[in-house]
Scaffold this active site. Structure first.
Site, mmCIF file in Angstrom:
data_model
loop_
_atom_site.group_PDB
_atom_site.id
_atom_site.type_symbol
_atom_site.label_atom_id
_atom_site.label_comp_id
_atom_site.label_asym_id
_atom_site.label_seq_id
_atom_site.Cartn_x
_atom_site.Cartn_y
_atom_site.Cartn_z
ATOM 1 N N LYS B 78 -35.106 20.341 -8.832
ATOM 2 C CA LYS B 78 -34.657 19.908 -10.280
ATOM 3 C C LYS B 78 -35.780 19.717 -11.325
ATOM 4 O O LYS B 78 -36.538 19.160 -11.563
ATOM 5 C CB LYS B 78 -33.951 18.498 -10.280
ATOM 6 C CG LYS B 78 -33.084 17.967 -11.353
ATOM 7 C CD LYS B 78 -32.539 16.512 -10.659
ATOM 8 C CE LYS B 78 -31.455 16.281 -12.023
ATOM 9 N NZ LYS B 78 -30.938 14.474 -11.276
ATOM 10 N N SER B 153 -25.869 14.610 -11.353
ATOM 11 C CA SER B 153 -26.822 15.675 -12.501
ATOM 12 C C SER B 153 -28.231 16.662 -12.018
ATOM 13 O O SER B 153 -27.873 17.624 -12.776
ATOM 14 C CB SER B 153 -27.328 14.689 -13.205
ATOM 15 O OG SER B 153 -28.597 13.838 -12.595
ATOM 16 N N SER B 177 -26.012 11.755 -8.210
ATOM 17 C CA SER B 177 -26.740 12.530 -8.956
ATOM 18 C C SER B 177 -27.358 13.775 -7.969
ATOM 19 O O SER B 177 -27.154 15.080 -7.930
ATOM 20 C CB SER B 177 -27.659 12.324 -9.763
ATOM 21 O OG SER B 177 -26.769 12.544 -10.762
#
Lengths: 95, 488
Positions: B78, B153, B177
């Site tokens: 990420k 996310s 997330s």
């Protein structure tokens, strides 16, 4: 509980320059969100607030020994403006 | 070329000599080539760096220097994890072009374990969102239906793993997330116990809630990846220095004799029928395997979301003060330092980040502090007390991971509160600091994945993985998305 917000004051505290239109949008959205958030007041009782760390780890310090840190030039290379080993910013104090 | 789609299988194939780390990299890059135009899972693929790492991994293995199960495995990160020499943006304009001078601890550990870093995945800006639509570089889409969101996310990481353009990925989980995008993409996602995975080099959103964790195809892969990244780190003052659970050892233990709680508050209004039915069927399955099922009530869960949307923005408003145009990233000029900072931040942050900074600033400001932030901390304490009471009766808890399957792109974009409700099942574990994970349990009538959440008390990863592995066996989930190929 309707929540009325002085959005210009909050934006100033947060150092966010916003247009009047943006301020109006955020003011109304924050009102809705805070109305939902105000449900925290429905909590019964007053539980004792302890450590926010689930494992209770607090106040940790490393040994006071000199260790390698980041390379100054490499760090400054990422800055928008630097000179002679310093970050450069516009005037912070009035003359 | 066609490659195994799990870390465990790829790891075996590497040691049997039937393929190389370079082949594995070719395989995931080929998938990325076929799917990125539709999914936009990655912000940046590091072709050169990954190639060098894969060749080094092959040379190492040939020389008999076996670094363990992640050796030669292509992993995606990420883009809120710092990677030395590789752009790290948090999907924000304010960090466009920033090259970190150091690796996050999890990244160093992956490199030491011989993993091949494929690239950086898309996210909601600064990890604030539940759909990966708040990225300054454009949204990601769901491999199961490219008109829908992959969740967020960590939606880019989840989409990459679901699509096979990485064999595993790291995400971060502040309110769900990792778990919610895992549920929406048919992957496994783990939020470990707070303090077990170092946050050094994770660009902070809400420091008391953030944890890094794996997103993978299988529960076993999640265990392999988790064991590679966790452990005490002196660079993170909240890092746990005691004994760690042995998750891999517990995968085959089954659930016979375990007491599993079903959370009453995480069902009912707002939950899709298909989700509730799939979870109920899985609970029955667990009972047939010998688990004792207990319905439990945690009344404080009803106000967990409200507390979260005060605590997380409050911490974010403080953490994101560092983005001020001085040390890194964007600068928009002004006559004074303060004007420069306000312009930089006003233009550099997108709408959701701005909204949360304003919300947090308000919740912490004079006159409102105790009614909002102080009371939210009391709710957090009440959630912990509720969980402590329930964990005296049960070993683990289960619920849906998300009340709904993947929703259409754009559906919740103009209604922040509706978007926030996506995290209603996942938030309590962050507030408690407890581990929780999502495991795919089936598809709905539209062919969209459904995830079940397994929660456990802090450091209870062994029992959590035990339950998750049984859920995975019972579900027999081996469906793979068919992603329409775009010519060109």
């Amino acid at each position: 509980m309707p929540v009325d917000i002085d959005i210009a004051h909050v934006a100033r505290l947060a150092r966010l320059e916003l247009t009047p239109e943006e301020m109006e949008t955020y003011r109304s959205q924050l009102g809705v969100i805070l109305e939902h958030a105000a449900r925290v007041q429905a909590l019964e009782g007053e539980p004792e607030v302890g450590s926010v760390h689930g494992l209770g780890i607090e106040g940790v310090f490393r040994d006071d020994e000199v260790a390698a840190s980041l390379d100054r030039d490499e760090v400054l290379a990422a800055a928008p403006e630097s000179r002679d080993g310093f970050f450069v910013v516009p005037p912070a104090l009035e003359q | 070329m066609s490659i195994p789609d799990t870390i465990a299988a790829a790891s075996r194939a590497l040691r049997e000599g039937s393929l190389t780390a370079a082949d594995l990299l070719d395989g995931v890059l080929e998938r990325a080539q076929m799917t990125e135009a539709q999914l936009h899972a990655y912000l940046n693929i590091d072709h050169d760096g990954a190639r060098v790492a894969a060749e080094a991994a092959d040379a190492d293995l040939a020389a008999g220097n076996d670094r363990g199960p992640l050796h030669g495995i292509p992993i995606a990160l990420k883009d809120n994890l710092c990677t030395r020499g590789m752009e790290t943006t948090c999907a924000s304009q304010i960090l466009a072009g920033w090259i970190p001078p150091y690796d996050a601890t999890v990244v160093s550990r992956l490199r030491e374990a011989g993993a091949v870093i494929v690239g950086k995945t898309n996210l909601d800006e600064f990890a604030m969102g539940s759909s990966t639509e708040n990225s300054a570089y454009g949204p990601s889409f769901n491999p199961w239906d490219i008109t829908r969101v992959p969740g967020g996310s960590s939606g880019g990481s989840a989409a990459a793993v679901a699509a096979g353009s990485a064999l595993g990925a790291l995400g971060s989980d502040t309110g769900g997330s990792i778990r919610q995008p895992a549920a929406l993409t048919g992957t496994v996602g783990v939020k470990p116990t707070y303090g077990t995975v170092s946050r050094y080099g994770l660009i902070a959103f809400a420091s008391s809630l953030d944890q890094i964790g794996p997103i993978t195809r299988t529960v076993e892969d999640a265990a392999l990846l988790l064991e590679a990244i966790w452990g005490h780190d002196p660079k993170d003052s909240t890092s746990y220095a005691g004994e760690y659970p042995q998750v891999r050892r517990s995968l085959d233990a089954g659930v016979d004799g375990l007491r599993i709680g079903v959370v009453k508050e995480l069902s009912g209004e707002g939950y899709e029928l298909a989700v509730e039915q799939a979870v109920a069927a899985m609970v029955e399955g667990l009972a047939r395997q010998g688990a004792e099922i207990v319905e439990v009530s945690l009344p404080s869960f009803e106000i967990a979301l409200s507390a979260y949307y005060l605590i997380a923005p409050a911490e974010a408003s403080s953490n994101l003060a560092r983005f001020d145009g001085v040390r890194y990233g964007l600068r928009v000029d002004g006559e004074t330092t303060e004007e420069m900072m306000a312009r930089t931040r006003g233009q550099g942050f997108g709408p959701e980040v701005t909204r949360r900074i304003l919300l947090g600033t308000y919740a912490l400001s004079a006159g409102y502090y105790d009614a909002f932030y102080g009371q939210a901390q009391r709710v957090r304490a009440a959630i912990r007390a509720d969980l402590a009471r329930v964990y005296a009766q049960v070993d683990a808890l289960v619920s849906p991971t998300s009340p709904t399957v993947a929703f259409p792109a754009g559906a919740r974009l103009d209604d922040p509160l509706a978007m926030y409700l996506s995290d209603i099942c996942t938030i309590p574990s962050n507030l408690a600091g407890d581990p929780a994970m999502s495991v795919p349990i089936g598809l709905d009538q539209l062919g969209l994945p459904i995830g079940m959440q397994v929660m456990a008390p802090s450091l209870g990863e062994e029992v959590m993985f035990r339950v998750a592995a049984e859920v995975e066996r019972l579900a027999g989930f081996d469906a793979r998305p068919e992603i329409p190929v775009v010519a060109g």
